[in-house]
Design a protein around this motif. Structure first.
Motif, PDB file in Angstrom:
ATOM      1  N   TYR A  36      37.291   3.412 -33.560  1.00 26.95           N
ATOM      2  CA  TYR A  36      36.675   4.026 -32.393  1.00 26.95           C
ATOM      3  C   TYR A  36      37.728   4.137 -31.296  1.00 26.95           C
ATOM      4  CZ  TYR A  36      31.858   3.450 -34.105  1.00 26.95           C
ATOM      5  OH  TYR A  36      30.684   3.536 -34.813  1.00 26.95           O
ATOM      6  N   GLY A  43      32.459   5.808 -23.136  1.00 26.33           N
ATOM      7  CA  GLY A  43      31.907   5.010 -24.212  1.00 26.33           C
ATOM      8  C   GLY A  43      32.813   5.018 -25.435  1.00 26.33           C
ATOM      9  N   PHE A 103      34.219  -6.023 -34.055  1.00 26.51           N
ATOM     10  CA  PHE A 103      35.345  -5.271 -33.518  1.00 26.51           C
ATOM     11  C   PHE A 103      36.594  -6.130 -33.414  1.00 26.51           C
ATOM     12  CE2 PHE A 103      33.725  -1.206 -31.963  1.00 26.51           C
ATOM     13  CZ  PHE A 103      32.360  -1.393 -32.015  1.00 26.51           C
TER      14      PHE A 103
ATOM     15  N   TYR B  33      20.906  -1.173 -31.354  1.00 22.14           N
ATOM     16  CA  TYR B  33      21.811  -2.292 -31.101  1.00 22.14           C
ATOM     17  C   TYR B  33      22.190  -2.362 -29.619  1.00 22.14           C
ATOM     18  CZ  TYR B  33      22.610  -1.140 -36.006  1.00 22.14           C
ATOM     19  OH  TYR B  33      22.434  -0.825 -37.330  1.00 22.14           O
ATOM     20  N   TYR B  35      25.549  -4.036 -27.580  1.00 18.77           N
ATOM     21  CA  TYR B  35      26.851  -4.695 -27.591  1.00 18.77           C
ATOM     22  C   TYR B  35      27.280  -4.865 -26.133  1.00 18.77           C
ATOM     23  CZ  TYR B  35      27.459  -3.407 -32.546  1.00 18.77           C
ATOM     24  OH  TYR B  35      27.322  -3.273 -33.908  1.00 18.77           O
ATOM     25  N   GLN B  37      30.903  -5.643 -23.564  1.00 20.75           N
ATOM     26  CA  GLN B  37      32.358  -5.739 -23.482  1.00 20.75           C
ATOM     27  C   GLN B  37      32.710  -6.279 -22.106  1.00 20.75           C
ATOM     28  OE1 GLN B  37      34.532  -2.040 -23.415  1.00 20.75           O
ATOM     29  NE2 GLN B  37      36.331  -2.952 -24.389  1.00 20.75           N
ATOM     30  N   VAL B  43      34.731  -5.683 -27.797  1.00 21.12           N
ATOM     31  CA  VAL B  43      33.312  -5.368 -27.865  1.00 21.12           C
ATOM     32  C   VAL B  43      32.624  -6.390 -28.771  1.00 21.12           C
ATOM     33  CG1 VAL B  43      31.638  -3.613 -28.528  1.00 21.12           C
ATOM     34  CG2 VAL B  43      33.827  -2.921 -27.536  1.00 21.12           C
ATOM     35  N   PHE B  91      26.796  -1.669 -24.097  1.00 18.92           N
ATOM     36  CA  PHE B  91      26.663  -0.454 -24.898  1.00 18.92           C
ATOM     37  C   PHE B  91      25.424  -0.542 -25.779  1.00 18.92           C
ATOM     38  CE2 PHE B  91      30.532   1.627 -23.887  1.00 18.92           C
ATOM     39  CZ  PHE B  91      31.518   0.660 -23.748  1.00 18.92           C
ATOM     40  N   ALA B 103      27.627   4.001 -36.483  1.00 18.72           N
ATOM     41  CA  ALA B 103      26.835   3.774 -35.282  1.00 18.72           C
ATOM     42  C   ALA B 103      27.241   4.785 -34.216  1.00 18.72           C
ATOM     43  CB  ALA B 103      27.055   2.358 -34.767  1.00 18.72           C
ATOM     44  N   PHE B 104      26.241   5.291 -33.522  1.00 20.90           N
ATOM     45  CA  PHE B 104      26.470   6.215 -32.417  1.00 20.90           C
ATOM     46  C   PHE B 104      26.245   5.437 -31.121  1.00 20.90           C
ATOM     47  CE2 PHE B 104      26.670  10.315 -34.606  1.00 20.90           C
ATOM     48  CZ  PHE B 104      26.222   9.955 -35.864  1.00 20.90           C
ATOM     49  N   PHE B 105      27.249   5.461 -30.265  1.00 24.73           N
ATOM     50  CA  PHE B 105      27.221   4.662 -29.046  1.00 24.73           C
ATOM     51  C   PHE B 105      26.913   5.516 -27.821  1.00 24.73           C
ATOM     52  CE2 PHE B 105      28.743   0.388 -30.043  1.00 24.73           C
ATOM     53  CZ  PHE B 105      29.195   0.554 -31.333  1.00 24.73           C
ATOM     54  N   GLY B 106      26.226   4.893 -26.882  1.00 24.76           N
ATOM     55  CA  GLY B 106      26.053   5.496 -25.577  1.00 24.76           C
ATOM     56  C   GLY B 106      27.290   5.301 -24.724  1.00 24.76           C
ATOM     57  N   GLN B 107      27.243   5.841 -23.514  1.00 23.20           N
ATOM     58  CA  GLN B 107      28.383   5.780 -22.602  1.00 23.20           C
ATOM     59  C   GLN B 107      28.517   4.414 -21.936  1.00 23.20           C
ATOM     60  OE1 GLN B 107      30.712   8.373 -22.130  1.00 23.20           O
ATOM     61  NE2 GLN B 107      29.643   8.965 -23.978  1.00 23.20           N
TER      62      GLN B 107
END
Lengths: 113, 114
Positions: A36, A43, A103, B33, B35, B37, B43, B91, B103-107
């Motif tokens: 990523y 994001g 990660f 999910y 997460y 950071q 993360v 996140f 997985a598709f993450f938000g901002q």
């Protein structure tokens, strides 16, 4: 327990130079691996993934990565870096049945013009 | 292209206050999910949610945290009594019910506890 190691915290390359970001994982079963990218204030965007099959996978923005089971590695490469590639790069391994990601600590890439 | 959306983008709260972070996962996804950071760190997984219940949680996800899917579209993370060390980027992510997907993450929501 599963873990991901990114040994390089910071890397600086010149624009147009090649790039390789290292990633090593520790996981007992066949790993699902991801890279990523996180631009400042943004994001996490998926660059590429490896689930099975061809060990050289192509991603977006001209990136590729090679899975080497014997070395437990999944290094990210790009033949010619652009200034817009400056960002933080995270390697991740999927563990468990529910897609949980572990990660690495990330590699901050700086591109010199 | 469908995306995961998170609100607010930045929240500042006083220590001890409750906060709710909101997420709208991709509509046909089934796993959700959270997460976090912490600044300068990696993360970390907090919790996964499937079929209206927690499927897995980390040791970080203690009794101060809770998640909920209050309706068919939102997925929330509540921190009951925030501490300074809860300051982080949070996140949200979602995945379809398929093993071969990412997985598709938000901002993200940047939470600052003062």
């Amino acid at each position: 327990a599963q873990s991901v190691t990114q040994p390089d915290i910071h890397i600086t390359v010149s624009e147009g130079a090649s790039l390789e970001l290292r990633c090593n994982y520790s996981y007992g079963a066949t790993p699902y691996l991801f890279w990523y990218v996180q631009s400042p204030g943004q994001g996490l965007q998926l660059l590429l993934k490896y689930f099975s099959g061809d060990t050289l996978v192509q991603g977006i923005k001209g990136f590729e990565a090679e899975f080497k089971r014997s070395q437990s590695s999944f290094n990210l490469r790009k033949p010619s870096v652009h200034w817009s590639d400056a960002a933080e790069y995270f390697c991740a391994v999927r563990t468990g049945g529910g897609n949980k990601l572990t990660f690495g600590t990330g590699t901050q890439l700086k591109v010199e013009l | 292209e469908p995306e995961v959306t998170q609100t607010p983008s930045h929240q500042v709260t006083q220590m001890g206050q409750e906060v709710i972070l909101r997420c709208v996962p991709i509509s046909n996804h089934l796993y959700f999910y959270w997460y976090r950071q912490i600044l300068g760190q990696k993360v970390e997984f907090l919790v996964s949610f499937y079929n209206n219940e927690i499927s897995e949680k980390s040791e970080i996800f203690d009794d101060q945290f809770s998640v909920e899917r209050p309706d068919g579209s939102n997925f929330t993370l509540k921190i009951r009594s925030t501490k300074l060390e809860d300051s982080a980027m949070y996140f949200c992510a979602s995945t379809p019910d398929s093993p071969n997907t990412e997985a598709f993450f938000g901002q993200g929501t940047r939470l600052t506890v003062v």
